[in-house]
Design a protein around this motif. Structure first.
Motif, mmCIF file in Angstrom:
data_model
loop_
_atom_site.group_PDB
_atom_site.id
_atom_site.type_symbol
_atom_site.label_atom_id
_atom_site.label_comp_id
_atom_site.label_asym_id
_atom_site.label_seq_id
_atom_site.Cartn_x
_atom_site.Cartn_y
_atom_site.Cartn_z
ATOM 1 N N ARG A 466 0.806 -1.223 0.000
ATOM 2 C CA ARG A 466 0.000 0.000 0.000
ATOM 3 C C ARG A 466 0.837 1.270 0.000
ATOM 4 N N ASN A 467 2.071 1.193 0.495
ATOM 5 C CA ASN A 467 2.888 2.388 0.638
ATOM 6 C C ASN A 467 3.269 2.965 -0.731
ATOM 7 N N GLY A 468 3.077 4.260 -0.886
ATOM 8 C CA GLY A 468 3.434 4.925 -2.138
ATOM 9 C C GLY A 468 2.481 4.633 -3.273
ATOM 10 N N LEU A 469 1.281 4.162 -2.956
ATOM 11 C CA LEU A 469 0.299 3.821 -3.979
ATOM 12 C C LEU A 469 -0.819 4.853 -3.980
ATOM 13 N N LEU A 470 -1.075 5.439 -5.142
ATOM 14 C CA LEU A 470 -2.113 6.457 -5.288
ATOM 15 C C LEU A 470 -3.269 5.911 -6.118
ATOM 16 N N ARG A 471 -4.452 6.424 -5.805
ATOM 17 C CA ARG A 471 -5.645 6.129 -6.609
ATOM 18 C C ARG A 471 -6.215 7.448 -7.115
ATOM 19 N N ILE A 472 -6.457 7.514 -8.419
ATOM 20 C CA ILE A 472 -7.073 8.686 -9.029
ATOM 21 C C ILE A 472 -8.328 8.233 -9.768
ATOM 22 N N ASP A 473 -9.483 8.739 -9.358
ATOM 23 C CA ASP A 473 -10.739 8.342 -9.993
ATOM 24 C C ASP A 473 -10.853 8.970 -11.373
ATOM 25 N N MET A 474 -11.290 8.161 -12.341
ATOM 26 C CA MET A 474 -11.456 8.655 -13.713
ATOM 27 C C MET A 474 -12.909 9.068 -13.933
ATOM 28 N N ARG A 475 -13.140 10.372 -13.912
ATOM 29 C CA ARG A 475 -14.497 10.886 -14.088
ATOM 30 C C ARG A 475 -14.793 11.206 -15.559
ATOM 31 N N THR A 476 -13.760 11.294 -16.355
ATOM 32 C CA THR A 476 -13.922 11.534 -17.785
ATOM 33 C C THR A 476 -13.088 10.497 -18.545
ATOM 34 N N PRO A 477 -13.366 10.279 -19.845
ATOM 35 C CA PRO A 477 -12.621 9.253 -20.600
ATOM 36 C C PRO A 477 -11.275 9.721 -21.136
ATOM 37 N N ILE A 478 -10.882 10.972 -20.873
ATOM 38 C CA ILE A 478 -9.714 11.548 -21.540
ATOM 39 C C ILE A 478 -8.422 10.828 -21.161
ATOM 40 N N ILE A 479 -8.218 10.573 -19.856
ATOM 41 C CA ILE A 479 -6.983 9.903 -19.428
ATOM 42 C C ILE A 479 -6.912 8.490 -20.008
ATOM 43 N N HIS A 480 -8.063 7.810 -20.083
ATOM 44 C CA HIS A 480 -8.084 6.466 -20.672
ATOM 45 C C HIS A 480 -7.679 6.513 -22.139
ATOM 46 N N GLN A 481 -8.192 7.496 -22.839
ATOM 47 C CA GLN A 481 -7.883 7.618 -24.267
ATOM 48 C C GLN A 481 -6.404 7.918 -24.514
ATOM 49 N N SER A 482 -5.763 8.560 -23.548
ATOM 50 C CA SER A 482 -4.340 8.913 -23.686
ATOM 51 C C SER A 482 -3.479 8.131 -22.700
ATOM 52 N N PHE A 483 -3.939 6.944 -22.315
ATOM 53 C CA PHE A 483 -3.308 6.227 -21.218
ATOM 54 C C PHE A 483 -1.824 5.963 -21.466
ATOM 55 N N ASP A 484 -1.473 5.426 -22.631
ATOM 56 C CA ASP A 484 -0.072 5.078 -22.899
ATOM 57 C C ASP A 484 0.823 6.309 -22.848
ATOM 58 N N ALA A 485 0.326 7.437 -23.379
ATOM 59 C CA ALA A 485 1.123 8.666 -23.377
ATOM 60 C C ALA A 485 1.304 9.203 -21.966
ATOM 61 N N VAL A 486 0.219 9.187 -21.187
ATOM 62 C CA VAL A 486 0.302 9.656 -19.802
ATOM 63 C C VAL A 486 1.268 8.779 -19.000
ATOM 64 N N ARG A 487 1.160 7.485 -19.175
ATOM 65 C CA ARG A 487 2.039 6.551 -18.451
ATOM 66 C C ARG A 487 3.498 6.776 -18.836
ATOM 67 N N SER A 488 3.759 6.939 -20.112
ATOM 68 C CA SER A 488 5.141 7.151 -20.566
ATOM 69 C C SER A 488 5.715 8.438 -19.993
ATOM 70 N N ASP A 489 4.946 9.501 -20.004
ATOM 71 C CA ASP A 489 5.423 10.784 -19.472
ATOM 72 C C ASP A 489 5.715 10.693 -17.974
ATOM 73 N N LEU A 490 4.857 10.000 -17.240
ATOM 74 C CA LEU A 490 5.057 9.895 -15.800
ATOM 75 C C LEU A 490 6.290 9.047 -15.476
ATOM 76 N N ILE A 491 6.464 7.931 -16.173
ATOM 77 C CA ILE A 491 7.638 7.087 -15.921
ATOM 78 C C ILE A 491 8.913 7.814 -16.334
ATOM 79 N N ARG A 492 8.844 8.558 -17.436
ATOM 80 C CA ARG A 492 10.003 9.316 -17.894
ATOM 81 C C ARG A 492 10.388 10.414 -16.907
#
Length: 797
Positions: A466-492
């Motif tokens: 559980r430590n260092g784990l965040l939950r963000i609720d998806m209220r709109t589809p935008i993050i899902h539609q750009s999921f790979d790009a968002v994930r890549s930017d965050l890891i980078r």
């Protein structure tokens, strides 16, 4: 005569200042505790009574039998609501479908806020008798409308008039504000509902809702209803009990001995206080805590009254001559009893005034612990009438024994100087001290066991990190539609090590499914699996532990029809080697891995058999694993920047998984904190009584101590002499309290399937602690008396 009684009572209070302070402070603390508990109980018993039709509002619920085990839930299928409205009009005035309370984005111009609310059918405002600030209750007839609570309207529009203004809902729909209603009461089932939107909007916005509109097996909704005035709740429950059973069988779903749904109505008066069921039988709920705290309140007040009794009777020799002279001058015993009762009532009145001050000073702190909005009803005449009656009753209880005891002295013996209270005269005081500490010790044991149970469950292995784990609720589809790009930017960026979508958070199972088939499934076995669709990266993000097989991987295209299961699911399906087995539910899935059981629902219950198929649509939450080598402050700033880059129209919000998990213990911790608070006050009151008794005994034995010192007694031996009597009483209290505490707390622990044990050290530590507190309390007076100059104590004669 009455004036004279109180005048003499006042003089006695002033004359014996130390005695009076101990009595008044002890009683005031006991009364303050009783008032706080009384306010809390009143709030609990008033739950949901803010609704005008409280006595006729019900929630539709069901008992479901799975493989011989009866479970009770308030999850409902949409067709049930439709059937009640169409076929049972004679019994129901309203039958309203409702979603579960969830948070959504409300946008007006540049102001974006997140508020909790429900989708409901148009009759909901009339059903719940909303108190309208602006607009009317008919505000949900337009499918593109919204009704706001007063606090939500303030958050969105400030001081501007919200009526007929258009807000953007979840960045997707324009809704017109059709009404503003007063906030639901804090002690109501709907207290978190800050807005209500039309049910038709719910159906139009979510394709799965349309599909569920005809499915009796989809229990994803709530139904609230109001009975007609002539309808009897038990008779109506009997009418509708087989509605789902008949219709679900007609749709081809399997029913019978292993799966048998029974519908019933739960009155709103029981939704809060009687919310727990076992094997289809209502076993209680919050009402148990109402009784528990009510008993604690009575006991704490009793402890304070015992102090008064003990100290008053201990002063008997000082008051003996007064009684003798009064009787010689013609006073009747009834008059003497009245005199002593007037003293105790006067003390109780002073104590009540001080207790109100203590209650007012502690109320904010108490509300934070109890999650309440309690206040002292200063302007309510009934409160003051009750306060006066409460003070008089307390005074009568506290003064009963002293009044009867002191008024019984014979004047001849008293005035001739032959009166002695005797050894047996102290016996009632000793019994009362034993009773005091028996109550205190039982409260201590109970508090320790509650806190230990919470801590024991908190330390339960959860199967992921559980430590260092965040939950963000998806209220709109935008993050899902750009999921790979968002994930890549965050890891980078270096602040995130992994990110994944899922159909439920790691701290909850939001979807359950049945009707699965697998090799070797016994005929008639009814299954019910938690079902959480996840993206490929979920396992690495959560940190789950693979015990057989492998995790999802993008290197295997076949994983789109694969699933990972937990150990509980493997055990339920009776698979020793589940990897490679086929599980089907309209679609065939291949099991590729087994993970350790993860505690996602109640930490007090066994882990539910759960399936993790691949996610093929938008998840409801995004799970983010923060780099442990980066500060959380820096990580959150960069995560927010990336999310704002892709979805600038949505407010950024997050929940720490460890904090979300901690909320599961909030009720037990709240009860434990309250019990601990009252226990500390009970010990304080008991110690005040001991202090007063030790003071009086030291005063009585002044000459004895002087003689002993002249004869060579040491301070240590005198301290032992003064303390041993109290220690003996405490040992007797422990002998009585330990079995009582064990009996009740062992019964309380049986309500939990995952529970701690009652270790011997709990009782040993409680006993040693109680003895230590006793010695600390009486030592001051004992040592003070032992150190006194014997010349002063002996030369008086």
């Amino acid at each position: 005569m009455l004036k004279n009684y109180f005048k003499i009572a006042w003089r006695n209070l002033i004359k014996n200042k130390a005695h009076s302070v101990i009595n008044i402070l002890g009683l005031s603390v006991g009364m303050a505790v009783t008032i706080l508990i009384g306010l809390w109980i009143w709030d609990e018993l008033s739950f949901n009574k803010s609704f005008a039709n409280y006595n006729r509002i019900v929630q539709v619920m069901q008992h479901q039998t799975f493989n011989g085990v009866v479970g009770t839930q308030n999850d409902m299928p949409i067709p049930m609501g439709i059937t009640l409205r169409q076929d049972y009009k004679a019994d129901f005035k309203y039958a309203v479908l409702s979603s579960w309370t969830g948070d959504h984005i409300l946008t007006y111009r540049d102001n974006k806020v997140v508020q909790n609310g429900n989708y409901m059918q148009p009759e909901a405002p009339d059903l719940f008798t909303l108190k309208m600030v602006e607009g009317t209750r008919s505000g949900l007839t337009d499918p593109r409308s919204i009704m706001l609570s007063a606090s939500a309207a303030k958050a969105v529009f400030g001081n501007a008039d919200p009526i007929n203004k258009v807000i953007k809902f979840d960045n997707a729909y324009d809704l017109k504000v059709s009404g503003v209603y007063e906030n639901f009461a804090h002690n109501s089932e709907l207290r978190e509902v800050a807005f209500i939107t039309p049910w038709d909007l719910y159906v139009d916005s979510e394709p799965w809702i349309k599909r569920a509109s005809t499915r009796w097996g989809n229990n994803s909704f709530q139904i609230f209803a109001q009975l007609n005035p002539n309808a009897d709740i038990d008779k109506v429950s009997a009418k509708i009990k087989d509605v789902k059973l008949k219709n679900i069988a007609a749709q081809g779903d399997k029913v019978g001995a292993t799966f048998h749904p029974t519908m019933f109505l739960q009155p709103m008066s029981k939704l809060h206080l009687y919310s727990e069921f076992k094997d289809g039988v209502n076993t209680g709920g919050a009402i148990e805590f109402v009784w528990m705290f009510g008993i604690i309140g009575v006991f704490v007040l009793l402890l304070a009254c015992i102090n008064f009794m003990n100290l008053s009777t201990a002063q008997s020799e000082k008051r003996a001559k007064e009684v003798g002279i009064r009787k010689t001058l013609g006073s009747f015993r009834l008059q003497l009893i009245s005199q002593f009762f007037s003293e105790s009532i006067l003390t109780a009145i002073f104590s009540f005034i001080v207790s109100l001050l203590l209650v007012q000073l502690s109320l904010n702190w108490f509300n934070n612990i109890a999650d309440k909005t309690l206040s002292v009803p200063w302007q309510n005449p009934l409160f003051w009438i009750g306060g006066v009656v409460f003070s008089i009753i307390t005074g009568l209880i506290a003064g009963s024994y002293p009044a009867l005891y002191l008024s019984s002295f014979r004047p001849v013996k008293v005035l001739k100087g032959t009166f002695k209270v005797g050894r047996l005269a102290s016996m009632p005081r000793k019994v009362l001290v034993v009773l005091q500490f028996t109550i205190s010790v039982v409260l201590i044991i109970g508090t320790v066991v509650v806190f230990r149970q919470v801590q024991f469950t908190k330390n339960r292995p959860v199967g992921y990190n559980r430590n260092g784990l965040l939950r963000i609720d998806m209220r709109t589809p935008i993050i899902h539609q750009s999921f790979d790009a968002v994930r890549s930017d965050l890891i980078r960026s270096g602040v995130v090590t992994e990110m994944a979508e899922s159909g439920s958070p790691l701290t909850g199972v939001w979807s359950n499914n049945s009707g699965f088939e697998w090799r070797g499934k016994p005929a008639g076995l009814q299954d019910d699996f938690g079902t959480i669709p996840v993206s490929t990266q979920f396992g690495k993000t959560a940190g789950w532990k693979i015990v057989q097989g492998r995790d999802f991987s993008k290197d295997f295209l076949t994983d789109s029809s694969a699933m990972v299961i937990n150990e509980a699911a493997a055990k339920f399906m009776n698979f020793k080697n589940p990897v490679g087995e086929i599980v089907s539910n309209g679609k065939k899935y291949t099991i590729i891995g087994v993970v350790s059981d993860m505690v996602m629902s109640s930490p007090y219950d066994p882990v539910k058999p759960t399936l993790f198929p691949m996610l093929n649509q938008r998840g409801v939450v995004v799970n983010i694993r923060v780099n442990p080598n980066v500060s959380m402050h820096e990580a959150l700033a960069k995560i927010e920047a990336v999310f704002k880059q892709y979805d600038p129209s949505s407010p950024f919000g997050y929940i720490f998984s460890d904090e979300d998990y901690a909320k599961k213990f909030s009720n037990e911790e709240r009860i434990g904190n309250l019990a601990g608070f009252f226990t500390i006050l009970a010990i304080f009151i008991s110690c005040m009584g001991l202090f007063g008794m030790a003071s009086f005994m030291a005063e009585q034995r002044t000459k004895e101590i002087g003689v002993r010192k002249v004869l060579g007694a040491t301070v240590l031996s005198l301290w032992q002499l003064m303390s041993k009597d109290f220690v003996v009483l405490i040992l007797i209290s422990l002998f009585i309290a330990v079995p009582i505490g064990y009996y009740f707390m062992n019964g309380w622990l049986q309500d939990y399937k995952y529970r701690s044990d009652l270790s011997w050290w709990i009782f040993a530590l409680t006993g040693l602690g109680t003895i230590a507190i006793t010695l600390l309390t009486v030592s001051y007076q004992s040592i003070k008396a032992a150190l006194a100059n014997p010349v002063k104590s002996l030369r008086s004669e």
